[in-house]
Scaffold this motif. Structure first.
Motif, PDB file in Angstrom:
ATOM      1  N   ARG A   1      74.033  68.678  85.561  1.00 58.13           N
ATOM      2  CA  ARG A   1      75.470  68.629  85.843  1.00 58.13           C
ATOM      3  C   ARG A   1      75.797  69.368  87.146  1.00 58.13           C
ATOM      4  NH1 ARG A   1      79.126  67.913  82.347  1.00 58.13           N
ATOM      5  NH2 ARG A   1      78.164  65.894  82.369  1.00 58.13           N
ATOM      6  N   LYS A   2      75.235  70.573  87.285  1.00 62.31           N
ATOM      7  CA  LYS A   2      75.490  71.348  88.514  1.00 62.31           C
ATOM      8  C   LYS A   2      74.929  70.624  89.734  1.00 62.31           C
ATOM      9  CE  LYS A   2      75.581  75.954  86.430  1.00 62.31           C
ATOM     10  NZ  LYS A   2      74.739  77.133  86.143  1.00 62.31           N
ATOM     11  N   ALA A   3      73.731  70.080  89.579  1.00 61.60           N
ATOM     12  CA  ALA A   3      73.110  69.387  90.707  1.00 61.60           C
ATOM     13  C   ALA A   3      73.927  68.159  91.097  1.00 61.60           C
ATOM     14  CB  ALA A   3      71.670  68.994  90.365  1.00 61.60           C
ATOM     15  N   ALA A   4      74.462  67.448  90.117  1.00 60.51           N
ATOM     16  CA  ALA A   4      75.250  66.248  90.431  1.00 60.51           C
ATOM     17  C   ALA A   4      76.468  66.623  91.263  1.00 60.51           C
ATOM     18  CB  ALA A   4      75.682  65.554  89.136  1.00 60.51           C
ATOM     19  N   THR A   5      77.123  67.708  90.880  1.00 57.81           N
ATOM     20  CA  THR A   5      78.282  68.167  91.650  1.00 57.81           C
ATOM     21  C   THR A   5      77.866  68.521  93.074  1.00 57.81           C
ATOM     22  OG1 THR A   5      79.098  69.087  89.573  1.00 57.81           O
ATOM     23  CG2 THR A   5      80.218  69.782  91.576  1.00 57.81           C
ATOM     24  N   ALA A   6      76.733  69.231  93.191  1.00 55.45           N
ATOM     25  CA  ALA A   6      76.262  69.641  94.517  1.00 55.45           C
ATOM     26  C   ALA A   6      75.834  68.438  95.354  1.00 55.45           C
ATOM     27  CB  ALA A   6      75.106  70.631  94.364  1.00 55.45           C
TER      28      ALA A   6
ATOM     29  N   GLU B   1      72.758  77.511  91.109  1.00 58.37           N
ATOM     30  CA  GLU B   1      74.116  76.971  91.035  1.00 58.37           C
ATOM     31  C   GLU B   1      74.208  75.522  91.505  1.00 58.37           C
ATOM     32  OE1 GLU B   1      76.617  78.259  89.410  1.00 58.37           O
ATOM     33  OE2 GLU B   1      75.121  79.768  88.911  1.00 58.37           O
ATOM     34  N   THR B   2      73.295  75.113  92.396  1.00 56.32           N
ATOM     35  CA  THR B   2      73.423  73.777  92.980  1.00 56.32           C
ATOM     36  C   THR B   2      72.179  72.908  92.813  1.00 56.32           C
ATOM     37  OG1 THR B   2      72.522  74.476  95.105  1.00 56.32           O
ATOM     38  CG2 THR B   2      74.902  74.734  94.789  1.00 56.32           C
ATOM     39  N   GLY B   3      71.061  73.518  92.486  1.00 52.93           N
ATOM     40  CA  GLY B   3      69.829  72.756  92.418  1.00 52.93           C
ATOM     41  C   GLY B   3      69.218  72.451  93.780  1.00 52.93           C
TER      42      GLY B   3
ATOM     43  N   LEU C   1      69.024  61.994  83.325  1.00 51.15           N
ATOM     44  CA  LEU C   1      70.053  61.122  82.753  1.00 51.15           C
ATOM     45  C   LEU C   1      71.450  61.678  83.040  1.00 51.15           C
ATOM     46  CD1 LEU C   1      68.531  60.196  79.254  1.00 51.15           C
ATOM     47  CD2 LEU C   1      68.633  58.766  81.313  1.00 51.15           C
ATOM     48  N   THR C   2      71.576  63.002  82.999  1.00 48.65           N
ATOM     49  CA  THR C   2      72.882  63.614  83.264  1.00 48.65           C
ATOM     50  C   THR C   2      73.301  63.396  84.716  1.00 48.65           C
ATOM     51  OG1 THR C   2      72.397  65.291  81.607  1.00 48.65           O
ATOM     52  CG2 THR C   2      74.178  65.767  83.132  1.00 48.65           C
ATOM     53  N   VAL C   3      72.372  63.622  85.640  1.00 47.32           N
ATOM     54  CA  VAL C   3      72.692  63.418  87.053  1.00 47.32           C
ATOM     55  C   VAL C   3      73.046  61.953  87.291  1.00 47.32           C
ATOM     56  CG1 VAL C   3      71.824  63.569  89.412  1.00 47.32           C
ATOM     57  CG2 VAL C   3      71.176  65.303  87.754  1.00 47.32           C
TER      58      VAL C   3
ATOM     59  N   LEU D   1      84.491  60.130  86.002  1.00 48.96           N
ATOM     60  CA  LEU D   1      83.985  61.475  85.794  1.00 48.96           C
ATOM     61  C   LEU D   1      84.958  62.509  86.330  1.00 48.96           C
ATOM     62  CD1 LEU D   1      81.679  63.285  84.838  1.00 48.96           C
ATOM     63  CD2 LEU D   1      80.942  63.336  87.214  1.00 48.96           C
ATOM     64  N   ASP D   2      85.217  63.463  85.485  1.00 46.21           N
ATOM     65  CA  ASP D   2      86.156  64.511  85.819  1.00 46.21           C
ATOM     66  C   ASP D   2      85.353  65.655  86.435  1.00 46.21           C
ATOM     67  OD1 ASP D   2      88.128  66.319  85.897  1.00 46.21           O
ATOM     68  OD2 ASP D   2      88.554  66.307  83.741  1.00 46.21           O
ATOM     69  N   VAL D   3      85.097  65.554  87.725  1.00 47.93           N
ATOM     70  CA  VAL D   3      84.177  66.510  88.324  1.00 47.93           C
ATOM     71  C   VAL D   3      84.802  67.895  88.465  1.00 47.93           C
ATOM     72  CG1 VAL D   3      82.846  67.068  90.371  1.00 47.93           C
ATOM     73  CG2 VAL D   3      82.843  64.768  89.483  1.00 47.93           C
TER      74      VAL D   3
END
Lengths: 289, 578
Positions: B453-458, B423-425, B155-157, B491-493
């Protein structure tokens, strides 16, 4: 139900609509379900889990047939309780609320030899995809199917299409061999049938009897276990069965297991967990059991 | 004069006797008055160390201060920048090991009740209109992302990537969304309506939710990438496979894995049998093996199903238990009996092969084992029997093998967990990311969200790079967002800007810096909220030149107050608001 469309023309459609319904017996129905997403990767020996109402149970049902091109799944459902009664009340054009699969590991099938397929009651429905795949591989197929009486024998015509020989047995002798499937199996073995593999699907006592017979005769045998199940994805462990002293999950490690390793006492016993509740549910639904 | 309240403001709870038979939520949450009182305990540290304790770095200081001034919507907005599931986290986060452990007050007095305040802010906007975040995001990017599993990580991703403009599909094996939030955590601790609302919120952001699809069976990861054209996949399938002890009698009737027991009760609503068709056994005496969160859930469910006695059976001592403090205490209040230092050895059955008890042996704690906890050592000759007609095994889970087994080129470790960069998934398979329990083994909701959250950024970085390469190969310009796209992508990435811009509202010792409030009405909101908490006590409010005695009946309306507050440089508040 969701439908996602993709640029390359692919569609991911989770709808499962009944496009054919046939009465096999008074309480046994055959449904052809348009469920292209489930049919896509279906293989012999697998099953689906379905749900009919928002307050309903999830129940596992073996595949009787699948057609990947037509996007169809065929299932046979016998009314044994509240949920199966709800399924059998569905009609042409109705959608299942949930229809998920294919689940379970495909049954490991031999590449050659002579297989005997044994079906009891509505378990016969699960044999057809095995027979078709075995024949495709060039394996000789003999099928033995049994029922209490003539009117309860199901799918003999369908199965005969993919069997080199088909033996019908009835407990009361009203059709075919008079006696249990194991009796006919023993006869055939005595006559030198030369079976190399056996696959049996049916009520627990029948599968247990087949296992006892074939173990004596040294015939490798697999049975499809049908324990109580919730999610069907290996998450709950409710469907655990004892095989060779090890607890395995029928939903992800099965449903087919080596019959000579299965602890049938435990398997049979665990089917009885909710006997009382099932009575309550049936009475409440006016099923008068 | 600083006002010090050493203890957390109490959160009203329903009476233990009443809740032993009820599935309604146990903790009723703060009222606005209590929330403000609790928020005012925050020291507003220059360096908000509490935020370091949060796996998703919620701007805790900011949202707590917003609550303190009565700006509940602002508080919810601040939380939602980093945490899309605040109503859930405010209820289930193990705060005593996270933000509240690093709170500057902790140790000297009770830490600020951050979890309770998060829950309050989230519930307040749920009940009082929009959280300011319901407008649909626009899907404008072309790279499609598939998410496997609709639990907290997935859900977060989904939320993060949808807000960045990606088309996102989320696939769920079960017939309802939420993963462990749906099947695992009971209604009395997390009402399912909250999970429904969060899912609806993501649907409004444009996320496609697809139920009844088992990735690895219905469709494989390989097919999603190669045939269905997904550019990236996140796997958050959780820790699915229950661990049994492999001791004699484990297949007796009446013995459940915690997963099965809780799934029947929560997902299938077996507690409402026969209105719902799925049954579960209603015990007289229940024994739950294990002492983590899941064990507390199981034993408290068993009591609600009618058990006269509910036991927790644990081979170590109370100190080693894994459960959150709050749930442990609630279980105790509900009458749960704790059999510490007790190791089951075999199950005993009756003539119908239904479980009737556990044969156990006492243990004592020896040297620390590889987990760092002291190893339980059986005491010879101390065998005894705990009678139980229901046993639930809550000893944790192994990763669900469906995805690892059905995916080419995906590395797993010896436990069957997917190997992913913490760090990235990123996994061994290009374009395939993973996080949550399927990577770490069984952990918590918030840690799964942190991994998501980390994976979404990556994934965003990966897809941007892919996009640049793809369009360069096509000889086109890279797709750039229109201003509407940007507006929609809230989203404030980078997470840095808001922290720089954040207004530091000096507060905590009874002084309010009026200049820190954008408008007089914002300031009045604070003074008003403070007044409400007074129960007849006199307070002095001063704007530096004038002093006002106020009490609970004071009315801040009218031109005089407008002027008083408008002209204020600073406002001092003293007194005994609580």
């Amino acid at each position: 139900m969701t439908t996602l469309s993709y640029d390359n023309g692919l569609v991911m459609d989770t709808t499962a609509r009944i496009i054919e319904k046939h009465d096999l017996t008074k309480i046994t129905k055959l449904f052809v379900v348009h469920a292209p997403l489930v049919a896509r990767n279906a293989a012999p020996g697998q099953f689906v889990i379905l749900r009919v109402t928002e307050t309903g149970e999830r129940i596992p049902i073996s595949l009787t047939d699948f057609d990947r091109d037509a996007g169809t799944i065929t299932i046979v459902v016998q009314e044994v309780g509240r949920t199966s009664a709800l399924v059998n009340a569905l009609d042409l054009g109705d959608d299942f609320l949930d229809f998920v699969g294919p689940l379970g590991d495909p049954v490991p099938l031999p590449e050659d030899g002579h297989a005997v397929l044994i079906g009891g009651g509505f378990g016969t429905g699960a044999l057809f995809p095995l027979a078709r795949e075995l024949r495709k591989r060039g394996v000789r197929v003999s099928s033995i199917i049994g029922a209490r009486t003539r009117s309860l024998v199901i799918l003999s015509q369908l199965l005969s299409k993919e069997s080199d020989e088909l033996h019908v047995c009835t407990d009361d002798g009203s059709a075919g061999y008079h006696g249990f499937v194991t009796g006919r199996l023993e006869e055939l073995l005595d006559a030198g049938a030369g079976f190399t593999h056996c696959f049996a699907v049916g009520p627990m006592p029948m599968m247990r009897a087949v296992a006892t017979t074939t173990e004596k005769r040294g015939l490798p045998t697999m049975v499809s276990l049908d324990p109580l199940m919730v999610d069907g994805t290996g998450m709950c462990g409710g469907c655990r069965v004892s095989v060779g002293g090890e607890s395995l999950f029928a939903c992800v490690d099965g449903p087919f297991f080596d019959a000579h390793q299965v602890d049938f006492d435990i398997a049979d016993d665990r089917l009885q967990i909710y006997k009382e509740q099932e009575k309550v549910a049936c009475e409440r639904a006016g099923l008068g059991r | 004069m600083p006002i010090v309240y050493p203890h957390k403001t109490e959160m009203p709870c329903r009476d233990p006797e009443e809740r032993r038979r009820s599935w309604d939520e146990v903790a009723e949450g703060y009222t606005a008055e209590r929330a403000i009182a609790e928020a005012r305990r925050c020291l507003n540290c220059q360096d908000p160390v509490c935020e370091l304790g949060c796996p998703v770095n919620v701007p805790i200081r900011e949202f707590v201060r917003a609550i303190a001034i009565g700006d509940f919507e602002g508080a919810a907005r601040a939380i939602r920048r980093r945490n899309l599931l605040p109503a859930i986290c405010g209820r289930v986060c193990p705060v005593e090991h996270q933000c509240e452990a690093t709170c500057a007050l902790a140790g000297r007095q009770d830490p600020v009740g951050i979890g309770r305040l998060e829950r309050f802010a989230a519930d307040w906007v749920r009940q009082h209109g929009n959280g300011g975040e319901t407008a649909a995001a626009q899907v404008w990017r072309e790279e499609k992302v598939a998410i496997v599993g609709s639990g907290p990580a997935g859900l977060t991703v989904a939320s993060d990537l949808a807000q960045l403009g990606y088309p996102v599909s989320i696939f769920e094996a079960l017939h309802a969304f939420g993963g462990v939030l749906r099947y695992g955590i009971p209604q009395y601790r997390l009402p399912k309506e909250i999970v429904d609302e969060d899912v609806e919120h993501l649907k409004a952001l444009g996320v496609e939710f697809v139920r009844d699809v088992i990735i690895g069976k219905t469709v494989t990861i390989d097919e999603l990438l190669d045939e269905f054209g997904y550019s990236a996949i996140f796997v958050g399938t959780g820790a699915g496979s229950p661990i049994f002890m492999n001791i004699p009698g484990e297949n007796l009737k009446g013995i459940y894995s915690a997963n099965e027991f809780l799934t029947r009760v929560n997902l299938m609503k077996a507690y409402a049998f026969p209105e719902y068709d799925t049954p579960v056994y209603r015990p007289r005496r229940a024994a739950v093996i294990g002492a983590g969160d899941t064990a507390m859930d199981a034993v408290r469910c068993s009591i609600r199903l009618g058990a006269e006695e509910g036991h927790i059976v644990y081979r170590r001592s109370e100190n080693e238990k894994g459960a959150r403090a709050e749930d442990f205490e609630r279980a105790r209040d509900e009458g749960v009996i704790f059999d510490w230092l007790t190791l089951p050895q075999r199950y005993l059955g009756d003539e119908n092969n239904w479980v009737r008890g556990l044969e156990c042996i006492r243990t004592e704690l020896g040297e620390p084992d590889e987990s760092g906890r002291r190893r339980p050592v059986p005491v010879p000759g101390s065998e005894f029997v705990i009678e139980a007609d229901l046993v639930v095994i809550a000893l944790g889970t192994n990763p669900n093998p469906l995805v690892p087994h059905s995916t080419r080129g995906l590395d797993v470790d010896s436990h069957g967990c997917i190997v992913a960069d913490p760090e990235t998934g990123a996994t061994s398979r290009k374009g395939l990311f993973a996080g949550g329990d399927i990577v770490t083994g069984a952990a918590t909701v918030i840690l799964a969200m942190g991994a998501g959250r980390k994976a979404a950024t990556a994934i965003h970085e990966y897809l941007q790079k892919q996009h640049t390469e793809t369009v360069a190969a096509r000889g086109e310009e890279a797709q750039v967002p229109t201003s509407e796209d940007v507006a929609a992508s809230r989203l404030d990435v980078s997470f840095a800007e808001h922290e720089i811009e954040e207004r530091h509202r000096g507060y905590g010792d009874g002084t309010v810096w009026a200049r820190d409030y954008a408008t007089a009405s914002e300031l009045r909101g604070f003074v008003e909220s403070f007044r409400r908490r007074m129960e007849g006590d006199s307070e002095i409010v001063t704007n530096g030149t004038e002093h006002m005695n106020v009490d609970g009946s004071s009315d801040f309306e009218g031109p005089y107050w407008e002027g008083f507050l408008e002209g204020a440089e600073e406002v001092f508040i003293e007194g005994s608001g609580r």
